[in-house]
Motif scaffolding. Structure first.
Motif, PDB file in Angstrom:
ATOM      1  N   MET A   1      39.828  40.061 -21.697  1.00 46.45           N
ATOM      2  CA  MET A   1      38.815  39.534 -22.580  1.00 46.45           C
ATOM      3  C   MET A   1      38.333  38.215 -22.004  1.00 46.45           C
ATOM      4  O   MET A   1      39.115  37.434 -21.479  1.00 46.45           O
ATOM      5  N   ARG A   2      37.057  37.983 -22.097  1.00 44.09           N
ATOM      6  CA  ARG A   2      36.474  36.744 -21.586  1.00 44.09           C
ATOM      7  C   ARG A   2      35.711  36.067 -22.722  1.00 44.09           C
ATOM      8  O   ARG A   2      34.883  36.675 -23.378  1.00 44.09           O
ATOM      9  N   TRP A   3      36.021  34.808 -22.950  1.00 47.84           N
ATOM     10  CA  TRP A   3      35.302  34.008 -23.927  1.00 47.84           C
ATOM     11  C   TRP A   3      34.229  33.231 -23.179  1.00 47.84           C
ATOM     12  O   TRP A   3      34.531  32.526 -22.216  1.00 47.84           O
ATOM     13  N   ILE A   4      32.991  33.364 -23.600  1.00 51.66           N
ATOM     14  CA  ILE A   4      31.894  32.680 -22.932  1.00 51.66           C
ATOM     15  C   ILE A   4      31.153  31.831 -23.957  1.00 51.66           C
ATOM     16  O   ILE A   4      30.713  32.330 -24.986  1.00 51.66           O
ATOM     17  N   ALA A   5      31.014  30.571 -23.656  1.00 47.30           N
ATOM     18  CA  ALA A   5      30.187  29.667 -24.454  1.00 47.30           C
ATOM     19  C   ALA A   5      29.112  29.156 -23.501  1.00 47.30           C
ATOM     20  O   ALA A   5      29.366  28.296 -22.670  1.00 47.30           O
ATOM     21  N   GLN A   6      27.944  29.735 -23.591  1.00 47.58           N
ATOM     22  CA  GLN A   6      26.908  29.449 -22.603  1.00 47.58           C
ATOM     23  C   GLN A   6      25.567  29.229 -23.287  1.00 47.58           C
ATOM     24  O   GLN A   6      25.136  30.048 -24.081  1.00 47.58           O
ATOM     25  N   GLY A   7      24.934  28.126 -22.964  1.00 52.79           N
ATOM     26  CA  GLY A   7      23.583  27.891 -23.435  1.00 52.79           C
ATOM     27  C   GLY A   7      22.605  28.725 -22.624  1.00 52.79           C
ATOM     28  O   GLY A   7      22.770  28.874 -21.416  1.00 52.79           O
ATOM     29  N   LEU A   8      21.632  29.292 -23.289  1.00 53.81           N
ATOM     30  CA  LEU A   8      20.599  30.078 -22.618  1.00 53.81           C
ATOM     31  C   LEU A   8      19.240  29.481 -22.950  1.00 53.81           C
ATOM     32  O   LEU A   8      19.051  28.917 -24.032  1.00 53.81           O
ATOM     33  N   PRO A   9      18.281  29.612 -22.052  1.00 52.74           N
ATOM     34  CA  PRO A   9      16.943  29.080 -22.319  1.00 52.74           C
ATOM     35  C   PRO A   9      16.311  29.753 -23.546  1.00 52.74           C
ATOM     36  O   PRO A   9      16.598  30.910 -23.860  1.00 52.74           O
ATOM     37  N   GLY A  10      15.458  29.020 -24.219  1.00 52.11           N
ATOM     38  CA  GLY A  10      14.775  29.545 -25.391  1.00 52.11           C
ATOM     39  C   GLY A  10      13.963  30.797 -25.115  1.00 52.11           C
ATOM     40  O   GLY A  10      13.742  31.613 -26.010  1.00 52.11           O
ATOM     41  N   GLU A  11      13.543  30.970 -23.867  1.00 50.39           N
ATOM     42  CA  GLU A  11      12.771  32.159 -23.510  1.00 50.39           C
ATOM     43  C   GLU A  11      13.571  33.437 -23.746  1.00 50.39           C
ATOM     44  O   GLU A  11      13.010  34.490 -24.044  1.00 50.39           O
ATOM     45  N   VAL A  12      14.884  33.338 -23.629  1.00 49.79           N
ATOM     46  CA  VAL A  12      15.729  34.516 -23.846  1.00 49.79           C
ATOM     47  C   VAL A  12      15.662  34.927 -25.312  1.00 49.79           C
ATOM     48  O   VAL A  12      15.529  36.108 -25.626  1.00 49.79           O
ATOM     49  N   ALA A  13      15.737  33.958 -26.216  1.00 48.24           N
ATOM     50  CA  ALA A  13      15.611  34.270 -27.643  1.00 48.24           C
ATOM     51  C   ALA A  13      14.258  34.895 -27.921  1.00 48.24           C
ATOM     52  O   ALA A  13      14.159  35.888 -28.652  1.00 48.24           O
ATOM     53  N   GLY A  14      13.215  34.340 -27.319  1.00 48.94           N
ATOM     54  CA  GLY A  14      11.880  34.911 -27.494  1.00 48.94           C
ATOM     55  C   GLY A  14      11.801  36.339 -27.000  1.00 48.94           C
ATOM     56  O   GLY A  14      11.195  37.204 -27.644  1.00 48.94           O
ATOM     57  N   GLU A  15      12.424  36.598 -25.865  1.00 47.77           N
ATOM     58  CA  GLU A  15      12.426  37.947 -25.305  1.00 47.77           C
ATOM     59  C   GLU A  15      13.204  38.913 -26.205  1.00 47.77           C
ATOM     60  O   GLU A  15      12.782  40.046 -26.435  1.00 47.77           O
ATOM     61  N   LEU A  16      14.329  38.443 -26.748  1.00 43.23           N
ATOM     62  CA  LEU A  16      15.120  39.283 -27.646  1.00 43.23           C
ATOM     63  C   LEU A  16      14.357  39.585 -28.939  1.00 43.23           C
ATOM     64  O   LEU A  16      14.341  40.724 -29.406  1.00 43.23           O
ATOM     65  N   PHE A  17      13.707  38.576 -29.521  1.00 44.72           N
ATOM     66  CA  PHE A  17      12.936  38.795 -30.742  1.00 44.72           C
ATOM     67  C   PHE A  17      11.759  39.727 -30.486  1.00 44.72           C
ATOM     68  O   PHE A  17      11.458  40.602 -31.292  1.00 44.72           O
ATOM     69  N   ALA A  18      11.084  39.550 -29.359  1.00 45.47           N
ATOM     70  CA  ALA A  18       9.951  40.419 -29.024  1.00 45.47           C
ATOM     71  C   ALA A  18      10.410  41.862 -28.839  1.00 45.47           C
ATOM     72  O   ALA A  18       9.746  42.798 -29.305  1.00 45.47           O
ATOM     73  N   ALA A  19      11.553  42.043 -28.186  1.00 48.83           N
ATOM     74  CA  ALA A  19      12.091  43.389 -27.995  1.00 48.83           C
ATOM     75  C   ALA A  19      12.437  44.019 -29.338  1.00 48.83           C
ATOM     76  O   ALA A  19      12.120  45.178 -29.607  1.00 48.83           O
ATOM     77  N   ARG A  20      13.100  43.245 -30.181  1.00 52.37           N
ATOM     78  CA  ARG A  20      13.460  43.746 -31.520  1.00 52.37           C
ATOM     79  C   ARG A  20      12.208  44.136 -32.305  1.00 52.37           C
ATOM     80  O   ARG A  20      12.135  45.206 -32.905  1.00 52.37           O
ATOM     81  N   ASP A  21      11.201  43.271 -32.281  1.00 51.09           N
ATOM     82  CA  ASP A  21       9.968  43.534 -33.024  1.00 51.09           C
ATOM     83  C   ASP A  21       9.217  44.739 -32.480  1.00 51.09           C
ATOM     84  O   ASP A  21       8.469  45.389 -33.212  1.00 51.09           O
TER      85      ASP A  21
ATOM     86  N   LEU B   1      22.790  36.194 -19.426  1.00 49.83           N
ATOM     87  CA  LEU B   1      24.128  35.650 -19.217  1.00 49.83           C
ATOM     88  C   LEU B   1      24.536  35.729 -17.753  1.00 49.83           C
ATOM     89  O   LEU B   1      25.180  34.821 -17.231  1.00 49.83           O
ATOM     90  N   GLY B   2      24.159  36.807 -17.106  1.00 52.20           N
ATOM     91  CA  GLY B   2      24.473  36.953 -15.687  1.00 52.20           C
ATOM     92  C   GLY B   2      23.872  35.841 -14.870  1.00 52.20           C
ATOM     93  O   GLY B   2      24.528  35.254 -13.994  1.00 52.20           O
ATOM     94  N   HIS B   3      22.622  35.518 -15.161  1.00 56.27           N
ATOM     95  CA  HIS B   3      21.942  34.473 -14.407  1.00 56.27           C
ATOM     96  C   HIS B   3      22.533  33.094 -14.713  1.00 56.27           C
ATOM     97  O   HIS B   3      22.836  32.319 -13.793  1.00 56.27           O
ATOM     98  N   ALA B   4      22.717  32.791 -15.995  1.00 63.26           N
ATOM     99  CA  ALA B   4      23.161  31.454 -16.388  1.00 63.26           C
ATOM    100  C   ALA B   4      24.647  31.220 -16.132  1.00 63.26           C
ATOM    101  O   ALA B   4      25.034  30.163 -15.635  1.00 63.26           O
ATOM    102  N   TYR B   5      25.486  32.189 -16.458  1.00 69.78           N
ATOM    103  CA  TYR B   5      26.940  31.979 -16.408  1.00 69.78           C
ATOM    104  C   TYR B   5      27.553  32.420 -15.085  1.00 69.78           C
ATOM    105  O   TYR B   5      28.184  31.636 -14.392  1.00 69.78           O
TER     106      TYR B   5
END
Length: 67
Positions: free
Chosen positions: A1-21, A37-41
């Motif tokens: 198991m891996r615990w990851i605490a990683q900040g991601l750019p706001g663009e990722v949230a935008g991309e996730l919301f757009a995909a969901r919508d 996560l792959g790119h940032a972490y």
């Protein structure tokens, strides 16, 4: 198991919301998160592990916040 605490750019949230919508399923949204996560972490923002493929699977817990 891996615990990851990683900040991601706001663009990722935008991309996730757009995909969901647009009706994207969990698998597509997970792929977006895995790429980010792959790119940032794991690749440290492009400074290492070039070409590494990230699979985000068997998630037991995820906690997201905007801040």
């Amino acid at each position: 198991m891996r615990w990851i605490a990683q900040g991601l750019p706001g663009e990722v949230a935008g991309e996730l919301f757009a995909a969901r919508d647009a009706g994207a399923g969990e698998q597509q949204q997970t792929a977006i998160l895995a790429r980010a996560l792959g790119h940032a972490y794991f690749r440290d923002g492009g400074r290492r592990a070039h070409g590494l493929h990230i699979t985000f699977s068997d998630v037991e817990f995820a906690d997201f916040s905007i801040g």
